[in-house]
Write an enzyme that holds these catalytic residues in place. Sequence first.
Site, PDB file in Angstrom:
ATOM      1  N   ASP A  47      17.803 -45.613   9.277  1.00 30.75           N
ATOM      2  CA  ASP A  47      18.405 -44.289   9.156  1.00 30.75           C
ATOM      3  C   ASP A  47      17.661 -43.458   8.119  1.00 30.75           C
ATOM      4  O   ASP A  47      17.360 -43.942   7.026  1.00 30.75           O
ATOM      5  CB  ASP A  47      19.872 -44.480   8.732  1.00 30.75           C
ATOM      6  CG  ASP A  47      20.666 -43.198   8.771  1.00 30.75           C
ATOM      7  OD1 ASP A  47      20.833 -42.654   9.871  1.00 30.75           O
ATOM      8  OD2 ASP A  47      21.115 -42.738   7.707  1.00 30.75           O
ATOM      9  N   GLU A  65       7.699 -62.509   8.798  1.00 32.76           N
ATOM     10  CA  GLU A  65       7.973 -63.897   8.400  1.00 32.76           C
ATOM     11  C   GLU A  65       8.883 -64.597   9.397  1.00 32.76           C
ATOM     12  O   GLU A  65       8.958 -65.816   9.433  1.00 32.76           O
ATOM     13  CB  GLU A  65       8.707 -63.920   7.046  1.00 32.76           C
ATOM     14  CG  GLU A  65       7.829 -63.716   5.855  1.00 32.76           C
ATOM     15  CD  GLU A  65       8.696 -63.553   4.600  1.00 32.76           C
ATOM     16  OE1 GLU A  65       9.839 -64.063   4.580  1.00 32.76           O
ATOM     17  OE2 GLU A  65       8.216 -62.893   3.670  1.00 32.76           O
TER      18      GLU A  65
HETATM   19  C1  GLC Z   1      21.186 -40.021  10.449  1.00 36.32           C
HETATM   20  C2  GLC Z   1      22.296 -40.450  11.371  1.00 36.32           C
HETATM   21  C3  GLC Z   1      23.431 -39.473  11.254  1.00 36.32           C
HETATM   22  C4  GLC Z   1      23.922 -39.467   9.828  1.00 36.32           C
HETATM   23  C5  GLC Z   1      22.782 -39.195   8.861  1.00 36.32           C
HETATM   24  C6  GLC Z   1      23.172 -39.534   7.460  1.00 36.32           C
HETATM   25  O1  GLC Z   1      20.619 -38.817  10.824  1.00 36.32           O
HETATM   26  O2  GLC Z   1      21.810 -40.567  12.675  1.00 36.32           O
HETATM   27  O3  GLC Z   1      24.472 -39.777  12.141  1.00 36.32           O
HETATM   28  O4  GLC Z   1      24.907 -38.493   9.682  1.00 36.32           O
HETATM   29  O5  GLC Z   1      21.655 -39.975   9.140  1.00 36.32           O
HETATM   30  O6  GLC Z   1      23.242 -40.925   7.303  1.00 36.32           O
END
Ligand code: GLC
Length: 566
Positions: free
Chosen positions: A230, A279
């Site tokens: 993310d 790994e």
């Molecule tokens: C990413 C995720 C989204 C979230 C953001 C903050 O873009 O896909 O859903 O709100 O990160 O974590």
Amino acid sequence: MTQNLADTSRPAADATAHEAGTGASRGWWRDAVIYQVYPRSFADSNGDGMGDLPGIRSRLPYLRDLGVDAVWLSPFYASPQADAGYDVADYRAVDPMFGTLLDADGLIRDAHALGLRIIVDLVPNHSSDQHEWFQRALREGPASPLRDRYHFRPGKGENGELPPNDWESIFGGPAWTRTANPDGTLGDWYLHLFAPEQPDFNWENPAVADEFRSILRFWLDMGVDGFRIDVAHGLVKAPGLPDLGGGDQLKLLGNDVMPFFDQDGVHEIYRSWRRILDEYPGQRIGVAEAWTPTVQRTANYVRPDELHQAFNFQYLGTSWDAAELRGVIDLSLDSMRPVDAPTTWVLSNHDVTRHATRFANEPGLGTQIRTPGDRALGLRRARAATLLMLALPGSAYVYQGEELGLPDVTDLPDEVRQDPSFFRQAGQDGYRDGCRVPIPWSGTEAPYGFGPVAGGPSWLPQPAEWAQLSVEAQTGDPTSTLELYRSALAVRRAQADLGAGTGVEWLDSPEGTLVFRRGSFVCTVNTTAEPVRIPAPGRLLLSSADAVVDGGETVLAPDSTDWWAV
Ligand code: GLC
Ligand code: CA
């Protein structure tokens, strides 16, 4: 939790048979079709209106039969849910609302037994404000060494009443929130690129890097096959956290290198993660959610010693237009070739208006669309866009419900909305709940099999028309979108020329159409509203509409894609 989970089984042998194909022998992920499950909205096993891990587990055979290779699960970790789980309070625990670690273990094992791989979401840019480190940093006050794991700064102005710099939160408002000291006086500010409940980690602090290496190993030991990372472009901030200096920051996002996004320093982090992934046996992968100004900069995340894949958001943002599509396809392939990474393709996810609704509206409205548009047109184009995507070289992402042709729910009442951005932007943005409505499985009464009892709850209300779009209603109907996806994935598996690859051969075709060849496979696309007559390229394999083959010619239906064997 003390069980020894280290012996978690690997995907069953029949799953790897597919790897005998072309480039796939170099890695399952090079041509994988990866299905995104949004746990809140997939399947609710206990009838509380919220999807959960046992629900997902019970539906794994559906995903195997659909024909996908892997499942990416959006976060299911312990979280106060300020941003639907992208605010993690404990990276090694399952939120009770979704189940337990044992449920996660069972899900991973069942998936592997069915030949499906599991990718989990990792949220390293920020934690929840309820994370133990952040809570202690607040409690212990300015002298706490834990403060350095986040970005705490004194405010500007005479009494520190102004934020430390001019950065804005992606969800609206300043990217800084002021804290209170333990004695109740006003104190430092902390940085949050997203909601105030999502404080950003300071990746210069070695404890943060150590902790995430340990979290990676925890889930790898649980048997997961990879991580979707993310905000992979956000971890490193420019030294000194410099002001941006005016401009409409939200407009700049994704178009410019920002002091908090796509800093070159992030790549060292992914190199260290790659060493850990390597790994482990069985080709564990990392997938970057990286919003960068150009596809070329996205390619930096998938250099041979970094991550395996990066989402292709430029493709997601492209209108249903032959020339534009061809441009972005060429650009994507050209950008990934030098780093030897597979190109990825994606049309929908949990952050954007579903493509059936994007294509139902006029182009250029962005990815937070609030009008249903022309539903029939949108669905026709969505089906065509999917067949085009699945014909391209590389790996493709499918977001739950798109195989049912679901539109976005554009008329959710404000009272039910949960997207934090909706509240911070005073309803100007933050319409992501529309693509997060629980999906319909069966029956004629809501929640349409999403939960165990007819008439039971679902965390967002489903439209009444969804009874006709359920898995049950579409199964066996050859004209349904679900059967189109099933057929397409089966053909993709069977055709050695589909899947992995580094290029397509464009053939001449009339304006508004695309024709390309891959070995003995040809894909034809008509993005116009008119039928187009062309020489039939071969034997029709699959059509998103009603392709008519007439002697040596074929009529490409408006807004359609056809697959051919030559
Ligand atoms: C990413 C995720 C989204 C979230 C953001 C903050 O873009 O896909 O859903 O709100 O990160 O974590
Ligand atoms: Ca539930």
